[in-house]
Design a protein around this motif. Structure first.
Motif, PDB file in Angstrom:
ATOM      1  N   ALA A   1       0.953  -1.181  -0.004  1.00  0.00           N
ATOM      2  CA  ALA A   1      -0.106  -0.007  -0.051  1.00  0.00           C
ATOM      3  C   ALA A   1       0.919   1.211   0.032  1.00  0.00           C
ATOM      4  O   ALA A   1       0.681   2.012  -0.956  1.00  0.00           O
ATOM      5  CB  ALA A   1      -0.996   0.038   1.222  1.00  0.00           C
ATOM      6  N   ALA A   2       2.255   1.273   0.715  1.00  0.00           N
ATOM      7  CA  ALA A   2       2.742   2.283   0.769  1.00  0.00           C
ATOM      8  C   ALA A   2       3.647   2.667  -0.683  1.00  0.00           C
ATOM      9  O   ALA A   2       3.604   3.837  -0.980  1.00  0.00           O
ATOM     10  CB  ALA A   2       3.600   2.262   1.825  1.00  0.00           C
ATOM     11  N   GLU A   3       3.855   1.374  -1.214  1.00  0.00           N
ATOM     12  CA  GLU A   3       4.518   1.680  -2.652  1.00  0.00           C
ATOM     13  C   GLU A   3       3.597   2.102  -3.534  1.00  0.00           C
ATOM     14  O   GLU A   3       3.848   3.000  -4.409  1.00  0.00           O
ATOM     15  CB  GLU A   3       4.823   0.121  -2.913  1.00  0.00           C
ATOM     16  N   ARG A   4       2.417   1.908  -3.239  1.00  0.00           N
ATOM     17  CA  ARG A   4       1.168   2.381  -4.257  1.00  0.00           C
ATOM     18  C   ARG A   4       0.771   3.801  -3.838  1.00  0.00           C
ATOM     19  O   ARG A   4       0.028   4.599  -4.755  1.00  0.00           O
ATOM     20  CB  ARG A   4       0.081   1.483  -4.383  1.00  0.00           C
ATOM     21  N   GLY A   5       1.224   4.361  -2.717  1.00  0.00           N
ATOM     22  CA  GLY A   5       0.781   5.581  -2.325  1.00  0.00           C
ATOM     23  C   GLY A   5      -0.589   5.881  -1.617  1.00  0.00           C
ATOM     24  O   GLY A   5      -0.938   6.870  -1.483  1.00  0.00           O
ATOM     25  N   LEU A   6      -1.014   4.723  -1.153  1.00  0.00           N
ATOM     26  CA  LEU A   6      -2.318   4.926  -0.709  1.00  0.00           C
ATOM     27  C   LEU A   6      -2.289   5.504   0.961  1.00  0.00           C
ATOM     28  O   LEU A   6      -1.221   5.537   1.583  1.00  0.00           O
ATOM     29  CB  LEU A   6      -2.798   3.654  -0.174  1.00  0.00           C
ATOM     30  N   GLY A   7      -3.376   6.367   1.149  1.00  0.00           N
ATOM     31  CA  GLY A   7      -3.360   6.947   2.689  1.00  0.00           C
ATOM     32  C   GLY A   7      -4.641   6.800   3.017  1.00  0.00           C
ATOM     33  O   GLY A   7      -5.642   6.210   2.540  1.00  0.00           O
TER      34      GLY A   7
ATOM     35  N   PRO B   1      -7.215   5.900   6.584  1.00  0.00           N
ATOM     36  CA  PRO B   1      -7.522   4.563   7.453  1.00  0.00           C
ATOM     37  C   PRO B   1      -7.843   3.424   6.668  1.00  0.00           C
ATOM     38  O   PRO B   1      -8.682   3.562   5.752  1.00  0.00           O
ATOM     39  CB  PRO B   1      -8.463   5.083   8.593  1.00  0.00           C
ATOM     40  N   TYR B   2      -7.377   2.280   7.098  1.00  0.00           N
ATOM     41  CA  TYR B   2      -7.998   1.154   6.897  1.00  0.00           C
ATOM     42  C   TYR B   2      -7.913   0.022   7.873  1.00  0.00           C
ATOM     43  O   TYR B   2      -7.048  -0.066   8.543  1.00  0.00           O
ATOM     44  CB  TYR B   2      -6.968   0.532   5.676  1.00  0.00           C
ATOM     45  N   ASN B   3      -9.248  -0.561   7.796  1.00  0.00           N
ATOM     46  CA  ASN B   3      -9.277  -1.597   8.832  1.00  0.00           C
ATOM     47  C   ASN B   3      -8.507  -3.109   8.287  1.00  0.00           C
ATOM     48  O   ASN B   3      -9.102  -3.785   7.467  1.00  0.00           O
ATOM     49  CB  ASN B   3     -10.768  -2.074   9.221  1.00  0.00           C
ATOM     50  N   VAL B   4      -7.261  -3.449   8.750  1.00  0.00           N
ATOM     51  CA  VAL B   4      -6.298  -4.304   8.277  1.00  0.00           C
ATOM     52  C   VAL B   4      -6.470  -5.516   9.087  1.00  0.00           C
ATOM     53  O   VAL B   4      -5.617  -5.936   9.925  1.00  0.00           O
ATOM     54  CB  VAL B   4      -5.014  -3.774   8.220  1.00  0.00           C
ATOM     55  N   VAL B   5      -7.846  -6.257   8.852  1.00  0.00           N
ATOM     56  CA  VAL B   5      -7.839  -7.539   9.219  1.00  0.00           C
ATOM     57  C   VAL B   5      -8.515  -8.505   8.365  1.00  0.00           C
ATOM     58  O   VAL B   5      -9.190  -7.787   7.273  1.00  0.00           O
ATOM     59  CB  VAL B   5      -8.898  -7.659  10.602  1.00  0.00           C
ATOM     60  N   SER B   6      -8.726  -9.832   8.666  1.00  0.00           N
ATOM     61  CA  SER B   6      -9.282 -10.563   7.571  1.00  0.00           C
ATOM     62  C   SER B   6     -10.989 -10.324   7.401  1.00  0.00           C
ATOM     63  O   SER B   6     -11.431  -9.671   8.280  1.00  0.00           O
ATOM     64  CB  SER B   6      -9.210 -12.057   7.923  1.00  0.00           C
ATOM     65  N   ALA B   7     -11.441 -10.902   6.455  1.00  0.00           N
ATOM     66  CA  ALA B   7     -12.984 -10.981   6.477  1.00  0.00           C
ATOM     67  C   ALA B   7     -13.506 -11.502   7.758  1.00  0.00           C
ATOM     68  O   ALA B   7     -12.820 -12.592   8.253  1.00  0.00           O
ATOM     69  CB  ALA B   7     -13.513 -11.589   5.301  1.00  0.00           C
ATOM     70  N   PRO B   8     -14.772 -11.324   8.239  1.00  0.00           N
ATOM     71  CA  PRO B   8     -15.207 -12.162   9.569  1.00  0.00           C
ATOM     72  C   PRO B   8     -15.446 -13.489   8.862  1.00  0.00           C
ATOM     73  O   PRO B   8     -15.785 -13.779   7.829  1.00  0.00           O
ATOM     74  CB  PRO B   8     -16.578 -11.320   9.466  1.00  0.00           C
TER      75      PRO B   8
ATOM     76  N   LEU C   1      -9.938  -5.206   1.654  1.00  0.00           N
ATOM     77  CA  LEU C   1      -9.872  -6.172   0.804  1.00  0.00           C
ATOM     78  C   LEU C   1      -9.845  -5.687  -0.662  1.00  0.00           C
ATOM     79  O   LEU C   1      -9.016  -6.310  -1.540  1.00  0.00           O
ATOM     80  CB  LEU C   1     -10.942  -7.104   0.940  1.00  0.00           C
ATOM     81  N   ALA C   2     -10.565  -4.783  -0.925  1.00  0.00           N
ATOM     82  CA  ALA C   2     -10.624  -3.835  -2.331  1.00  0.00           C
ATOM     83  C   ALA C   2      -9.058  -3.557  -2.680  1.00  0.00           C
ATOM     84  O   ALA C   2      -8.904  -3.366  -3.912  1.00  0.00           O
ATOM     85  CB  ALA C   2     -11.614  -2.963  -2.290  1.00  0.00           C
ATOM     86  N   ALA C   3      -8.507  -3.206  -1.272  1.00  0.00           N
ATOM     87  CA  ALA C   3      -6.926  -2.651  -1.783  1.00  0.00           C
ATOM     88  C   ALA C   3      -6.048  -3.746  -1.754  1.00  0.00           C
ATOM     89  O   ALA C   3      -4.768  -3.475  -1.690  1.00  0.00           O
ATOM     90  CB  ALA C   3      -6.474  -1.433  -0.788  1.00  0.00           C
ATOM     91  N   GLY C   4      -6.525  -4.971  -1.768  1.00  0.00           N
ATOM     92  CA  GLY C   4      -5.438  -6.190  -1.988  1.00  0.00           C
ATOM     93  C   GLY C   4      -4.915  -6.850  -0.596  1.00  0.00           C
ATOM     94  O   GLY C   4      -3.984  -7.835  -0.998  1.00  0.00           O
ATOM     95  N   LEU C   5      -5.625  -6.802   0.343  1.00  0.00           N
ATOM     96  CA  LEU C   5      -5.305  -7.792   1.572  1.00  0.00           C
ATOM     97  C   LEU C   5      -5.337  -8.903   1.116  1.00  0.00           C
ATOM     98  O   LEU C   5      -6.583  -9.436   0.881  1.00  0.00           O
ATOM     99  CB  LEU C   5      -5.712  -7.257   2.848  1.00  0.00           C
ATOM    100  N   ARG C   6      -4.404  -9.963   1.478  1.00  0.00           N
ATOM    101  CA  ARG C   6      -4.626 -11.313   1.555  1.00  0.00           C
ATOM    102  C   ARG C   6      -4.140 -12.056   2.436  1.00  0.00           C
ATOM    103  O   ARG C   6      -3.137 -11.633   3.083  1.00  0.00           O
ATOM    104  CB  ARG C   6      -3.604 -11.757   0.073  1.00  0.00           C
TER     105      ARG C   6
END
Length: 329
Positions: free
Chosen positions: A200-206, A208-215, A278-283
């Motif tokens: 995300a940093a390499e792509r320049g995203l800024g 807040p993001y909830n960075v956890v898995s899907a429920p 998830l739309a921003a690529g978290l796997r």
């Protein structure tokens, strides 16, 4: 890419450093020097709580800064001000705890936030993390990425939640398994958090993001059964109704790590909206991989996980466990 990691020898920070080194990035770790940085990273020394503690950061330029600080927000404020103009992107690893409790099921990044200030000194965890966010945003604006994690698991865990379950199950015998077995869990492996942060940093995203898995990425049953498999234990999981567990006076989350009975706090931790990340690529890797790799790490270090001094001990006393199991049999 040039990465400055503030911290970098434990858990999430270590995962970030190891991932960045594997990518071929030039990595500098800044910390007090109590532990050596992971192989491949350069080291700068300093204490963020000490006068002139940031002196080693007065020179140098970096494309990305990652900061996992959870103490006084003023320390984040001082670091961001010092690095302004010499760092391209600032990633602050925050927490979904920045929302007042309880958080409604399905809450997204725009849910109400606790009151805090970037000028705060030592404050409770929620205000500390929110103050750190405000400090990063005040200097870096839309070049500040706020990674709001929830429950974090994986190798190098220094809180002791998954290590406690692995150690307990490895001992064998009848294990108090808090139900329901199909209780859905939401968490993130520290390595998946690290990979997403760097991407995300390499792509320049800024922002807040909830960075956890899907429920429901896994369940309590899948997690504990994975512990049984990887340890090779003959342990018997005795699934116990959540009302029986709480009626016995057992504290969810602390005495039985990871677990919360259905209700407001469960919704807060395990039912957050993560559509944005998830739309921003978290796997997120399978729970079996997280459990297996954590067990491998525990065995390499002799079975005793290092614990942060600012966090309480977790785990259920064996006598209390036997007492509850006796009443439920």
């Amino acid at each position: 890419m040039r990465l400055l990691m503030l911290g970098g020898t434990e858990f999430v920070g270590r995962a970030v450093v190891e991932d960045a080194v594997a990518r071929g990035w030039r990595v500098t770790v800044f910390n007090r020097g109590y532990q050596a940085p992971p192989p491949g990273a350069a080291a700068l020394r300093g204490d963020r709580n000490a006068p002139d503690g940031l002196a080693e950061l007065e020179r140098g330029e970096w494309d990305v800064v990652v900061d996992t600080w959870s103490g006084a927000p003023s320390a984040v404020r001082d670091a961001t001000r010092l690095l302004a103009g010499r760092a391209g992107h600032y990633v602050y690893v925050s927490s979904r705890s920045v929302h007042p409790l309880p958080i409604a099921a399905g809450a997204a990044e725009d849910a109400p936030l606790v009151e805090a200030s970037p000028d705060d000194g030592e404050v409770e965890y929620a205000r500390a993390k929110r103050g750190g966010e405000l400090a990063a945003e005040a200097v870096f604006g839309d070049r500040a990425l706020l990674a709001r994690a929830g429950l974090i698991l994986g190798p190098y865990e220094n809180v002791g939640r998954l290590p406690w379950w692995l150690s307990r199950i490895a001992r064998g015998g009848t294990v108090l398994a808090p139900g329901p077995r199909d209780l859905e869990l939401q968490y993130v492996d520290a390595r998946d958090l690290a990979a997403w942060v760097l991407d995300a940093a390499e792509r320049g995203l800024g922002g807040p993001y909830n960075v956890v898995s899907a429920p429901g990425h896994t369940t309590m049953g899948e997690l504990l059964e994975a512990c049984v498999r990887v340890t090779g234990s003959a342990a018997e999981l005795r699934w116990t109704d959540p009302d029986a567990v709480t009626a016995a006076g057992i504290e969810p989350w602390t005495e039985l790590p990871i677990w919360l009975p259905p209700g407001e706090l469960y919704d807060t931790l395990h039912r957050g909206d993560v559509s944005r990340v998830l739309a921003a690529g978290l796997r997120c890797r399978p729970v079996a991989d997280t459990v297996s790799d954590t067990w491998d790490w525990l065995r390499r270090i002799g079975g005793q996980a290092p614990l942060r001094p600012d966090r309480p001990q977790v785990g259920l006393d064996p006598e209390r466990e036997r007492s509850v199991l006796g009443r439920s049999s």
